[in-house]
Design a protein around this motif. Structure first.
Motif, PDB file in Angstrom:
ATOM      1  N   THR A   1      31.177 -14.641  -0.388  1.00 58.93           N
ATOM      2  CA  THR A   1      32.112 -15.104   0.638  1.00 58.93           C
ATOM      3  C   THR A   1      31.676 -16.412   1.312  1.00 58.93           C
ATOM      4  O   THR A   1      32.420 -16.945   2.127  1.00 58.93           O
ATOM      5  N   GLU A   2      30.500 -16.913   0.980  1.00 58.45           N
ATOM      6  CA  GLU A   2      29.998 -18.100   1.681  1.00 58.45           C
ATOM      7  C   GLU A   2      30.958 -19.290   1.515  1.00 58.45           C
ATOM      8  O   GLU A   2      31.390 -19.612   0.412  1.00 58.45           O
ATOM      9  N   ASP A   3      31.257 -19.907   2.619  1.00 63.10           N
ATOM     10  CA  ASP A   3      32.142 -21.052   2.625  1.00 63.10           C
ATOM     11  C   ASP A   3      31.508 -22.204   1.847  1.00 63.10           C
ATOM     12  O   ASP A   3      30.313 -22.453   1.957  1.00 63.10           O
ATOM     13  N   LYS A   4      32.364 -22.929   1.085  1.00 62.78           N
ATOM     14  CA  LYS A   4      31.750 -23.959   0.225  1.00 62.78           C
ATOM     15  C   LYS A   4      31.167 -25.117   1.041  1.00 62.78           C
ATOM     16  O   LYS A   4      30.261 -25.806   0.575  1.00 62.78           O
ATOM     17  N   GLU A   5      31.655 -25.306   2.264  1.00 57.46           N
ATOM     18  CA  GLU A   5      31.072 -26.361   3.101  1.00 57.46           C
ATOM     19  C   GLU A   5      29.628 -26.035   3.478  1.00 57.46           C
ATOM     20  O   GLU A   5      28.787 -26.903   3.636  1.00 57.46           O
ATOM     21  N   LYS A   6      29.370 -24.727   3.620  1.00 58.61           N
ATOM     22  CA  LYS A   6      27.992 -24.305   3.918  1.00 58.61           C
ATOM     23  C   LYS A   6      27.100 -24.537   2.711  1.00 58.61           C
ATOM     24  O   LYS A   6      25.940 -24.924   2.834  1.00 58.61           O
ATOM     25  N   VAL A   7      27.679 -24.291   1.532  1.00 53.02           N
ATOM     26  CA  VAL A   7      26.918 -24.541   0.299  1.00 53.02           C
ATOM     27  C   VAL A   7      26.621 -26.038   0.190  1.00 53.02           C
ATOM     28  O   VAL A   7      25.541 -26.452  -0.210  1.00 53.02           O
ATOM     29  N   LYS A   8      27.609 -26.842   0.601  1.00 49.59           N
ATOM     30  CA  LYS A   8      27.440 -28.300   0.523  1.00 49.59           C
ATOM     31  C   LYS A   8      26.266 -28.770   1.400  1.00 49.59           C
ATOM     32  O   LYS A   8      25.466 -29.610   0.985  1.00 49.59           O
ATOM     33  N   LEU A   9      26.171 -28.192   2.598  1.00 48.33           N
ATOM     34  CA  LEU A   9      25.069 -28.572   3.490  1.00 48.33           C
ATOM     35  C   LEU A   9      23.718 -28.287   2.835  1.00 48.33           C
ATOM     36  O   LEU A   9      22.774 -29.074   2.929  1.00 48.33           O
ATOM     37  N   LYS A  10      23.666 -27.128   2.152  1.00 48.66           N
ATOM     38  CA  LYS A  10      22.430 -26.756   1.458  1.00 48.66           C
ATOM     39  C   LYS A  10      22.126 -27.789   0.354  1.00 48.66           C
ATOM     40  O   LYS A  10      20.991 -28.198   0.162  1.00 48.66           O
ATOM     41  N   ALA A  11      23.195 -28.172  -0.362  1.00 45.24           N
ATOM     42  CA  ALA A  11      23.023 -29.137  -1.458  1.00 45.24           C
ATOM     43  C   ALA A  11      22.521 -30.467  -0.908  1.00 45.24           C
ATOM     44  O   ALA A  11      21.633 -31.106  -1.471  1.00 45.24           O
ATOM     45  N   GLN A  12      23.095 -30.879   0.236  1.00 44.03           N
ATOM     46  CA  GLN A  12      22.672 -32.154   0.840  1.00 44.03           C
ATOM     47  C   GLN A  12      21.219 -32.101   1.282  1.00 44.03           C
ATOM     48  O   GLN A  12      20.468 -33.059   1.112  1.00 44.03           O
ATOM     49  N   ARG A  13      20.848 -30.943   1.845  1.00 44.12           N
ATOM     50  CA  ARG A  13      19.463 -30.798   2.300  1.00 44.12           C
ATOM     51  C   ARG A  13      18.501 -30.899   1.123  1.00 44.12           C
ATOM     52  O   ARG A  13      17.514 -31.627   1.178  1.00 44.12           O
ATOM     53  N   LEU A  14      18.811 -30.177   0.050  1.00 48.65           N
ATOM     54  CA  LEU A  14      17.931 -30.203  -1.123  1.00 48.65           C
ATOM     55  C   LEU A  14      17.886 -31.605  -1.720  1.00 48.65           C
ATOM     56  O   LEU A  14      16.830 -32.095  -2.114  1.00 48.65           O
ATOM     57  N   SER A  15      19.030 -32.257  -1.737  1.00 44.17           N
ATOM     58  CA  SER A  15      19.096 -33.606  -2.282  1.00 44.17           C
ATOM     59  C   SER A  15      18.170 -34.547  -1.505  1.00 44.17           C
ATOM     60  O   SER A  15      17.397 -35.309  -2.083  1.00 44.17           O
ATOM     61  N   ARG A  16      18.231 -34.453  -0.163  1.00 42.44           N
ATOM     62  CA  ARG A  16      17.357 -35.296   0.664  1.00 42.44           C
ATOM     63  C   ARG A  16      15.886 -34.984   0.401  1.00 42.44           C
ATOM     64  O   ARG A  16      15.058 -35.877   0.269  1.00 42.44           O
ATOM     65  N   MET A  17      15.585 -33.662   0.309  1.00 42.11           N
ATOM     66  CA  MET A  17      14.190 -33.264   0.096  1.00 42.11           C
ATOM     67  C   MET A  17      13.668 -33.821  -1.223  1.00 42.11           C
ATOM     68  O   MET A  17      12.541 -34.314  -1.307  1.00 42.11           O
ATOM     69  N   ILE A  18      14.491 -33.728  -2.269  1.00 42.21           N
ATOM     70  CA  ILE A  18      14.032 -34.181  -3.584  1.00 42.21           C
ATOM     71  C   ILE A  18      13.934 -35.700  -3.629  1.00 42.21           C
ATOM     72  O   ILE A  18      12.967 -36.258  -4.142  1.00 42.21           O
ATOM     73  N   LYS A  19      14.944 -36.349  -3.047  1.00 42.87           N
ATOM     74  CA  LYS A  19      14.926 -37.818  -3.073  1.00 42.87           C
ATOM     75  C   LYS A  19      13.687 -38.363  -2.368  1.00 42.87           C
ATOM     76  O   LYS A  19      13.119 -39.368  -2.783  1.00 42.87           O
ATOM     77  N   SER A  20      13.253 -37.687  -1.305  1.00 41.89           N
ATOM     78  CA  SER A  20      12.119 -38.186  -0.537  1.00 41.89           C
ATOM     79  C   SER A  20      10.833 -38.186  -1.350  1.00 41.89           C
ATOM     80  O   SER A  20       9.908 -38.924  -1.062  1.00 41.89           O
ATOM     81  N   ILE A  21      10.750 -37.332  -2.362  1.00 45.60           N
ATOM     82  CA  ILE A  21       9.511 -37.308  -3.142  1.00 45.60           C
ATOM     83  C   ILE A  21       9.655 -38.014  -4.491  1.00 45.60           C
ATOM     84  O   ILE A  21       8.681 -38.432  -5.088  1.00 45.60           O
ATOM     85  N   LEU A  22      10.882 -38.110  -4.985  1.00 46.00           N
ATOM     86  CA  LEU A  22      11.043 -38.602  -6.357  1.00 46.00           C
ATOM     87  C   LEU A  22      11.223 -40.100  -6.483  1.00 46.00           C
ATOM     88  O   LEU A  22      10.862 -40.679  -7.492  1.00 46.00           O
ATOM     89  N   SER A  23      11.793 -40.697  -5.521  1.00 41.45           N
ATOM     90  CA  SER A  23      12.209 -42.098  -5.546  1.00 41.45           C
ATOM     91  C   SER A  23      12.805 -42.510  -6.886  1.00 41.45           C
ATOM     92  O   SER A  23      13.989 -42.358  -7.118  1.00 41.45           O
ATOM     93  N   ASP A  24      11.971 -42.973  -7.831  1.00 42.07           N
ATOM     94  CA  ASP A  24      12.574 -43.551  -9.032  1.00 42.07           C
ATOM     95  C   ASP A  24      12.400 -42.663 -10.266  1.00 42.07           C
ATOM     96  O   ASP A  24      12.545 -43.118 -11.379  1.00 42.07           O
TER      97      ASP A  24
END
Ligand SMILES: *Cc1c(COP(=O)(O)O)cnc(C)c1O
Length: 467
Positions: free
Chosen positions: A361-384
């Motif tokens: 039942t989780e709202d997809k906007e809530k899933v999106k926030l999770k995706a954005q958070r993970l994206s930021r976390m990964i980008k901060s370590i991966l750069s290129d």
């Protein structure tokens, strides 16, 4: 050095056991596993020497310190539990291969309590006499389904087997041709019927079965009418099936039990949450089914179990069937099931606390926030090292439940600049905590609907390691 000579200078097991690095392993691992790890490592070296052309330099393999490192790796693998947690980023909520439903905290507490202590599994503490393991579930199942009585067994396949073999042995059972379901892992209605010693009488056609088809099939050998929910497929178009209500009138008029295998076992009407209607246990009972069977670990969101509810007179017969002893659930299952069922007293709490329901039942906007958070976390370590984007996708309920229901979701699409998506997928799968992701359009997709907040850091660290 020629191969013969090389093979001779490979260290012996005993020598390696005295190697300093390997000696340190003795603090951490059983000696048998260390010896096994050494043997594996030495076998590997022998194999490499034999398979390498004569003129290449092979001495390099025979360095005690690098052998010790290899041994350490092998021993740590040998020492790991075979059954381990994984992270489900595949977006299939009731993923059969990943253990179907995960339990709520209340169920986990209950399992620890019952399994780590003695418990009143079959003891009536009020009276000081022997009790029944089924008594722990009676009250709560009655409360949330309205059923007169119940019994739980190991899984729903066992439930169907027990019902048929108790009520219909050596008799005929009438089933619609549109409902001869096969569930993954070789559960097929016709085969279960054969196992239970009942004779399957197929009526109607694949797409249409009428009330008169059932009526015409009833004779003095009939033991029951069986209605099976077509959990994992749908017949669309020019179709007709007979409702539980109509069948219950027919069954009553002929003094036959109506058995309804509803598969998933929902207690909640999902159409309220904008989804397809999935038959609920309560509806099946209200519509006149005499016996209703369902799984504990599909939409119900509890432990693996099969639950049989319905008329006391039929359930009592099942409790007396010697087969029940072979199918009975253990104390951990009963503990987890009771704790999960108790949450259903308040539907809002069930949706919030039971992971399977929360993910569905989780709202997809809530899933999106999770995706954005993970994206930021990964980008901060991966750069290129990789390209990352957030895309719209669909999750699935899985477990053979609601096959047509799509759940809009967000996924992280990851593309490494150094390794292929296939290699990345494989490395994620082989991580210390394996991450199960999907390959689609040449990207790795991680659906965040089936990933919990506390798993984001693990994903970040794993990606950092494997890329
Ligand atoms: C899933 C299912 C079963 C089997 O249940 P298990 O809990 O996997 O043993 C039986 N009947 C139907 C209709 C199902 O959907």
């Amino acid at each position: 050095m020629d191969k013969k000579e090389l093979l001779r200078i490979i260290p012996k097991v005993d020598e390696l056991l005295n190697n300093k690095k390997i000696d340190e392993l003795k603090e951490l691992f059983p000696r048998t596993l260390i010896v096994e790890g050494i043997r594996e490592a030495l076998d590997k070296i022998r194999e490499r020497i034999l398979n390498t052309p004569e003129n290449e330099i092979l001495e390099l393999y025979i360095n005690p310190d690098s052998i010790a490192d290899d041994v350490a790796n092998r021993v740590s693998k040998l020492n790991k539990r075979h059954l381990r947690r994984v992270i489900n980023a595949a977006g299939v909520i009731i993923h059969t291969n990943l253990g179907r439903s995960i339990l709520c905290d209340e169920a986990l507490d209950a399992v620890l309590d019952a399994a780590g202590n003695y418990c009143n599994l079959e003891y009536d503490t009020a009276k000081g006499i022997r009790g029944s393991r089924y008594s722990h579930l009676d009250e709560i199942i009655k409360r949330i389904t309205g059923a007169e009585s119940s019994i739980a067994v190991n899984n729903n396949a066992a439930a169907v087997l027990l019902v048929l073999s108790t009520l219909c042995k050596d008799k005929e059972v009438i089933v619609s041709r549109g409902e001869l379901v096969e569930i993954g892992g070789s559960f097929r209605i016709p085969e279960v019927m054969e196992q239970s010693g009942t004779r399957l009488i197929e009526v109607g056609s694949t797409n249409k079965t009428h009330l008169y088809d059932y009526k015409n099939a009833i004779n003095e050998n009939t033991g029951a009418i069986l209605k099976v929910h077509t959990s994992n497929y749908r017949i669309l178009g020019f179709t007709e099936e007979v409702s539980t209500k109509e069948l219950s009138h027919l069954a009553k008029a002929n003094n036959l039990p109506l058995i309804n295998d509803i598969g998933s076992g929902s207690f909640i009407d999902f159409s309220k949450y904008g989804m397809e209607y999935e038959p609920t246990v309560k509806d099946a009972i209200n519509n006149g089914a005499d016996v209703v069977t369902f799984s504990g670990d599909k939409m119900l969101g509890g432990p693996q179990a099969g639950i049989i509810t319905g008329s006391k007179k039929y359930i009592d017969l099942m409790k007396k069937n010697p087969l029940t002893r072979a199918l009975r659930p253990d104390k951990m299952t009963i503990a987890a099931l009771e704790a999960t069922l108790r949450i259903y007293i308040e539907e809002d709490k069930a949706i919030e606390n039971i992971p399977t329901l929360r993910m569905i039942t989780e709202d997809k906007e809530k899933v999106k926030l999770k995706a954005q958070r993970l994206s930021r976390m990964i980008k901060s370590i991966l750069s290129d090292r990789a390209k990352i984007s957030i895309i719209e996708e669909n999750s699935q309920i899985g477990g053979g439940s609601m096959p047509l229901q799509l759940l809009p979701t967000y996924a992280l699409a990851i593309n490494s600049l150094n390794i292929s998506p296939e290699v990345l997928e494989e490395r994620l799968r082989n991580a210390d905590i394996p991450i199960i992701a999907r390959l689609k359009n040449d990207s790795i997709l991680m659906d965040l609907r089936t990933v919990r907040d506390e798993e984001l850091t693990i994903i970040k660290d794993t990606i950092n390691k494997v890329l």
